[in-house]
Design a protein around this motif. Structure first.
Motif, PDB file in Angstrom:
ATOM      1  N   GLY A 184     -28.578  -3.605  35.065  1.00 54.86           N
ATOM      2  CA  GLY A 184     -28.734  -2.231  34.607  1.00 54.86           C
ATOM      3  C   GLY A 184     -27.888  -1.887  33.397  1.00 54.86           C
ATOM      4  N   LEU A 185     -27.154  -2.875  32.864  1.00 54.78           N
ATOM      5  CA  LEU A 185     -26.291  -2.631  31.698  1.00 54.78           C
ATOM      6  C   LEU A 185     -26.536  -3.684  30.617  1.00 54.78           C
ATOM      7  CD1 LEU A 185     -22.949  -2.021  33.659  1.00 54.78           C
ATOM      8  CD2 LEU A 185     -24.470  -0.255  32.753  1.00 54.78           C
ATOM      9  N   PRO A 186     -27.792  -3.931  30.269  1.00 53.49           N
ATOM     10  CA  PRO A 186     -28.084  -5.025  29.321  1.00 53.49           C
ATOM     11  C   PRO A 186     -27.463  -4.805  27.946  1.00 53.49           C
ATOM     12  CG  PRO A 186     -30.004  -3.617  29.624  1.00 53.49           C
ATOM     13  CD  PRO A 186     -29.019  -3.202  30.668  1.00 53.49           C
ATOM     14  N   GLU A 187     -27.211  -3.557  27.583  1.00 54.21           N
ATOM     15  CA  GLU A 187     -26.663  -3.282  26.263  1.00 54.21           C
ATOM     16  C   GLU A 187     -25.201  -3.738  26.128  1.00 54.21           C
ATOM     17  OE1 GLU A 187     -26.198   0.666  28.558  1.00 54.21           O
ATOM     18  OE2 GLU A 187     -27.272  -1.243  28.691  1.00 54.21           O
ATOM     19  N   TYR A 188     -24.596  -4.083  27.273  1.00 54.32           N
ATOM     20  CA  TYR A 188     -23.199  -4.516  27.239  1.00 54.32           C
ATOM     21  C   TYR A 188     -23.057  -6.014  27.522  1.00 54.32           C
ATOM     22  CZ  TYR A 188     -21.909   0.418  27.238  1.00 54.32           C
ATOM     23  OH  TYR A 188     -21.754   1.738  26.903  1.00 54.32           O
ATOM     24  N   ALA A 189     -24.114  -6.764  27.297  1.00 56.36           N
ATOM     25  CA  ALA A 189     -24.065  -8.201  27.572  1.00 56.36           C
ATOM     26  C   ALA A 189     -22.983  -8.867  26.719  1.00 56.36           C
ATOM     27  CB  ALA A 189     -25.422  -8.831  27.282  1.00 56.36           C
ATOM     28  N   ASP A 194     -23.841   9.461  35.824  1.00 55.74           N
ATOM     29  CA  ASP A 194     -24.281   9.135  37.174  1.00 55.74           C
ATOM     30  C   ASP A 194     -23.232   8.258  37.861  1.00 55.74           C
ATOM     31  OD1 ASP A 194     -25.886   6.659  38.682  1.00 55.74           O
ATOM     32  OD2 ASP A 194     -26.503   8.667  39.287  1.00 55.74           O
ATOM     33  N   GLY A 195     -22.936   8.574  39.140  1.00 59.36           N
ATOM     34  CA  GLY A 195     -21.881   7.877  39.866  1.00 59.36           C
ATOM     35  C   GLY A 195     -22.113   6.381  39.993  1.00 59.36           C
ATOM     36  N   ASP A 196     -23.383   5.974  40.212  1.00 58.61           N
ATOM     37  CA  ASP A 196     -23.686   4.561  40.371  1.00 58.61           C
ATOM     38  C   ASP A 196     -23.446   3.811  39.061  1.00 58.61           C
ATOM     39  OD1 ASP A 196     -24.766   2.321  41.947  1.00 58.61           O
ATOM     40  OD2 ASP A 196     -26.411   2.405  40.510  1.00 58.61           O
ATOM     41  N   ARG A 197     -23.891   4.403  37.941  1.00 55.15           N
ATOM     42  CA  ARG A 197     -23.687   3.750  36.654  1.00 55.15           C
ATOM     43  C   ARG A 197     -22.184   3.691  36.323  1.00 55.15           C
ATOM     44  NH1 ARG A 197     -26.411   2.136  32.118  1.00 55.15           N
ATOM     45  NH2 ARG A 197     -25.267   2.286  30.138  1.00 55.15           N
ATOM     46  N   LYS A 198     -21.482   4.737  36.663  1.00 54.52           N
ATOM     47  CA  LYS A 198     -20.043   4.762  36.397  1.00 54.52           C
ATOM     48  C   LYS A 198     -19.336   3.641  37.164  1.00 54.52           C
ATOM     49  CE  LYS A 198     -16.192   7.925  35.938  1.00 54.52           C
ATOM     50  NZ  LYS A 198     -15.984   9.116  35.169  1.00 54.52           N
ATOM     51  N   SER A 199     -19.745   3.440  38.411  1.00 58.81           N
ATOM     52  CA  SER A 199     -19.147   2.382  39.216  1.00 58.81           C
ATOM     53  C   SER A 199     -19.442   1.008  38.612  1.00 58.81           C
ATOM     54  CB  SER A 199     -19.681   2.447  40.652  1.00 58.81           C
ATOM     55  OG  SER A 199     -19.152   1.410  41.427  1.00 58.81           O
ATOM     56  N   LYS A 200     -20.681   0.804  38.134  1.00 57.11           N
ATOM     57  CA  LYS A 200     -21.043  -0.470  37.508  1.00 57.11           C
ATOM     58  C   LYS A 200     -20.243  -0.704  36.233  1.00 57.11           C
ATOM     59  CE  LYS A 200     -25.813  -0.827  39.230  1.00 57.11           C
ATOM     60  NZ  LYS A 200     -27.246  -0.860  38.839  1.00 57.11           N
ATOM     61  N   LEU A 201     -20.090   0.363  35.463  1.00 53.29           N
ATOM     62  CA  LEU A 201     -19.309   0.250  34.233  1.00 53.29           C
ATOM     63  C   LEU A 201     -17.863  -0.143  34.534  1.00 53.29           C
ATOM     64  CD1 LEU A 201     -20.590   3.362  32.258  1.00 53.29           C
ATOM     65  CD2 LEU A 201     -20.859   0.977  31.559  1.00 53.29           C
ATOM     66  N   GLU A 202     -17.298   0.453  35.577  1.00 52.26           N
ATOM     67  CA  GLU A 202     -15.915   0.136  35.943  1.00 52.26           C
ATOM     68  C   GLU A 202     -15.790  -1.318  36.397  1.00 52.26           C
ATOM     69  OE1 GLU A 202     -13.060   1.775  35.828  1.00 52.26           O
ATOM     70  OE2 GLU A 202     -13.940   3.524  34.858  1.00 52.26           O
ATOM     71  N   SER A 203     -16.775  -1.793  37.166  1.00 58.92           N
ATOM     72  CA  SER A 203     -16.751  -3.185  37.627  1.00 58.92           C
ATOM     73  C   SER A 203     -16.846  -4.149  36.450  1.00 58.92           C
ATOM     74  CB  SER A 203     -17.909  -3.449  38.604  1.00 58.92           C
ATOM     75  OG  SER A 203     -17.763  -2.695  39.779  1.00 58.92           O
ATOM     76  N   LEU A 204     -17.758  -3.849  35.528  1.00 59.81           N
ATOM     77  CA  LEU A 204     -17.919  -4.694  34.343  1.00 59.81           C
ATOM     78  C   LEU A 204     -16.654  -4.664  33.491  1.00 59.81           C
ATOM     79  CD1 LEU A 204     -19.643  -6.443  32.491  1.00 59.81           C
ATOM     80  CD2 LEU A 204     -20.562  -4.343  31.468  1.00 59.81           C
ATOM     81  N   HIS A 205     -16.082  -3.489  33.338  1.00 64.40           N
ATOM     82  CA  HIS A 205     -14.868  -3.359  32.532  1.00 64.40           C
ATOM     83  C   HIS A 205     -13.717  -4.164  33.146  1.00 64.40           C
ATOM     84  CE1 HIS A 205     -11.288  -1.522  30.704  1.00 64.40           C
ATOM     85  NE2 HIS A 205     -12.088  -1.225  29.690  1.00 64.40           N
ATOM     86  N   GLU A 206     -13.613  -4.139  34.469  1.00 61.55           N
ATOM     87  CA  GLU A 206     -12.544  -4.880  35.146  1.00 61.55           C
ATOM     88  C   GLU A 206     -12.696  -6.381  34.923  1.00 61.55           C
ATOM     89  OE1 GLU A 206     -10.526  -5.436  39.585  1.00 61.55           O
ATOM     90  OE2 GLU A 206     -12.163  -4.008  39.290  1.00 61.55           O
ATOM     91  N   ASP A 207     -13.913  -6.895  35.078  1.00 66.67           N
ATOM     92  CA  ASP A 207     -14.155  -8.326  34.888  1.00 66.67           C
ATOM     93  C   ASP A 207     -13.891  -8.755  33.446  1.00 66.67           C
ATOM     94  OD1 ASP A 207     -14.762  -8.745  37.482  1.00 66.67           O
ATOM     95  OD2 ASP A 207     -16.832  -9.360  37.185  1.00 66.67           O
ATOM     96  N   LEU A 208     -14.400  -7.970  32.507  1.00 69.18           N
ATOM     97  CA  LEU A 208     -14.202  -8.313  31.098  1.00 69.18           C
ATOM     98  C   LEU A 208     -12.727  -8.202  30.713  1.00 69.18           C
ATOM     99  CD1 LEU A 208     -17.221  -6.608  29.277  1.00 69.18           C
ATOM    100  CD2 LEU A 208     -16.866  -9.033  29.720  1.00 69.18           C
ATOM    101  N   SER A 209     -12.069  -7.178  31.204  1.00 65.49           N
ATOM    102  CA  SER A 209     -10.648  -7.001  30.886  1.00 65.49           C
ATOM    103  C   SER A 209      -9.826  -8.177  31.396  1.00 65.49           C
ATOM    104  CB  SER A 209     -10.115  -5.703  31.505  1.00 65.49           C
ATOM    105  OG  SER A 209     -10.732  -4.590  30.930  1.00 65.49           O
TER     106      SER A 209
END
Length: 552
Positions: free
Chosen positions: A211-216, A271-286
């Protein structure tokens, strides 16, 4: 700032803060030595304190004395390698404030959820949890970081936590301790190397992109891994000369994406679900970016330990002294290094890059009578290559039979589970043998003297087989490091003493598992004839108290 005090004042303070009526032999001397040298500004105090002295009490008393004679705001951080040792500190002194890993603190909102997980973030975003008020981990961590005078944590956290959390001097975020005490410090060099090592698997980094292909970003990491195909596995790579450009290119591409993710996640209407996904992706990338940046900051030489084309790579720093300034020594100005097994103070300092001019060393005699800790070198056979498995089993069984007749429990250090299985399969005592690496299972097995045996490669450290839990132990094989590791192979080629010391550390630690106090006793047998050459060639690496116990 150093504060002057008299010898009488120092001894009076030690007596005041020591928690028991009587000192074990060597305790008072070690405390005084450490306090005097820390107060004098020495950066490193190295204490080789054999089992039976009571290192944890030495550590906590040092802190209390320094807090009285140096500064009422004095803070000490104690670092341990195991949960068991953390628990021991807390049991002995309730004023020790311990911080463990996130999984040790249950979520107050949702059962089975750990801090930082996807469900945890959902609770935070929805307002179901206010971490600063409700989260036990966050509250414990914040008190530990900013307020606890005597704080305790594990080696991993001390090494991996950013300086802002653990060693900042900032007025509005002062998290720095005056002193760090590294208990079981003989393991710190390997921990530094292990925690700095990098394993990149780009395919796994795609799991948070749903759901976040733009941040690949996995393609950038795949390209970075693919670029390393020009080097052979086992290659020694200089970061500045061979990897700097590759690392810079990767960070230049990924950091802007991290910034975009951060900016979007701050959108209050998201949206809460997208926010949670963004946080998970940010944590992994960080985490991945932090590891790569850390490699750049550490610099020096690294080994390409593993490689699978564009799929997986493992990079390992060759030396602990590359890592120590960034990951350990930068977070505190003064350090006490404590272990029963320094095994060569000069080699220890060399391994960590400690300038001898900044350090002092004290080795105390073993308070346990030598007749209670004999180590018999049997030279039974050479346990390497195609050795005689049947003969080794027969020697083990003869020792076991002798002690089983007295209903004595024992432990057998086997280096590998394969060797443990071989010994058990051939043994006439297999019904009384347990092969395990489960702490609870092992301790339950030897909780009474019934001729029980534990066979394991993972009981060389971190276990107290005191009293009747084990009255004898067998070192079946000298625990040389695995030469199939490129890291080990390169270090052996560059420093045979490094390789010898690694084996010696493990042997001396193993020999101490069954003699845990001044009145305790056990006998140890070393079967592998490889030990004699190791012993004869490296006398300076064996503690004198250990050499006193050896019977050749």
């Amino acid at each position: 700032m150093s504060v002057k005090f008299t010898k009488a004042e120092l001894l009076a303070s030690i007596d005041k803060h020591f928690p028991y009526e009587k000192f074990n032999p060597g305790q008072k001397e070690a405390i005084a030595f450490a306090v005097i040298n820390i107060a004098a500004g020495k950066q490193h105090v190295i204490l080789e304190l054999p089992t039976g002295i009571g290192k944890s009490i030495v550590a906590t008393t040092i802190h209390k004395v320094l807090r009285e004679i140096q500064s009422s705001t004095w803070r000490t951080a104690v670092v341990t390698a195991t949960k068991g040792l953390q628990d021991q500190y807390v049991m002995e002194d309730k004023k020790v404030f311990s911080l463990k890993g996130k999984a040790n603190y249950p979520c107050s909102v949702t059962a089975g959820v750990s801090y930082g997980s996807t469900d945890c973030r959902k609770n935070i975003f929805s307002g179901a949890c206010r971490p600063a008020v409700q989260c036990e981990y966050v509250k414990t961590r914040d008190y530990w970081t900013h307020r606890a005078p005597l704080r305790l944590t594990n080696t991993a956290f001390q090494i991996k936590a950013p300086e802002a959390m653990i060693g900042s001097r900032s007025e509005d975020n002062y998290t720095r301790a005056n002193l760090t005490i590294i208990d079981e410090c003989h393991m710190i060099d390997q921990h530094l190397v292990d925690y700095a090592s990098i394993v990149l698997v780009p395919e796994e980094m795609k799991r948070n992109l749903d759901g976040l292909p733009e941040y690949a970003t996995s393609t950038y990491f795949s390209a970075f891994v693919a670029d390393l195909s020009e080097f052979e596995v086992g290659s020694v790579l200089d970061v500045s000369a061979q990897l700097s450009e590759k690392i810079t290119n990767l960070l230049d591409k990924v950091n802007p994406i991290l910034d975009r993710i951060s900016a979007e996640s701050l959108d209050r209407g998201l949206d809460g679900d997208r926010k949670s996904k963004l946080e998970s992706l940010h944590e992994d990338l960080s985490r991945a970016v932090s590891e790569i940046k850390n490699m750049f900051d550490i610099g020096g030489e690294w080994i390409l330990e593993e490689y699978a084309y564009a799929q997986r790579v493992k990079l390992v720093p060759i030396y602990a002294y590359q890592v120590a300034p960034v990951s350990l020594f930068s977070k505190c100005d003064q350090h006490i290094h404590m272990s029963a097994t320094i095994c060569g103070s000069a080699e220890y300092m060399k391994t960590l890059g400690i300038d001898p001019a900044t350090a002092v060393y004290l080795s105390m005699p073993n308070p346990i009578p030598v007749e209670n800790r004999r180590v018999y070198v049997l030279d039974a056979l050479k346990v390497s290559g195609a050795y005689d498995e049947k003969k080794l089993s027969e020697v083990v069984d003869s020792i076991v039979s002798k002690h089983r007749s007295a209903s004595q429990n024992g432990i057998i250090h086997t280096v590998s589970f394969k060797l443990a299985e071989q010994l058990k399969e051939r043994s006439a005592h297999k019904r009384n043998m347990l092969i395990s690496n489960n702490r609870k299972e092992i301790l339950n097995w030897v909780n009474s003297p019934k001729g029980k045996l534990v066979l394991s490669p993972s009981i060389e450290t971190g276990y107290d087989f005191k009293g009747d839990m084990a009255r004898y132990q067998i070192v079946a094989k000298v625990p040389f490091e695995y030469l199939g590791s490129h890291y080990v192979s390169v270090n052996l080629q560059r420093s045979p003493k490094w390789y010898a010391r690694r084996a010696i550390l493990r042997i001396v630690q193993a020999c101490g598992r069954s003699i845990r106090g001044i009145d305790d006793w056990a006998v140890t047998y070393i079967l592998d004839s490889n030990f004699r050459r190791l012993y004869d060639d490296n006398p300076e690496l064996f503690p004198q108290w250990f050499k006193d116990s050896v019977v050749l």
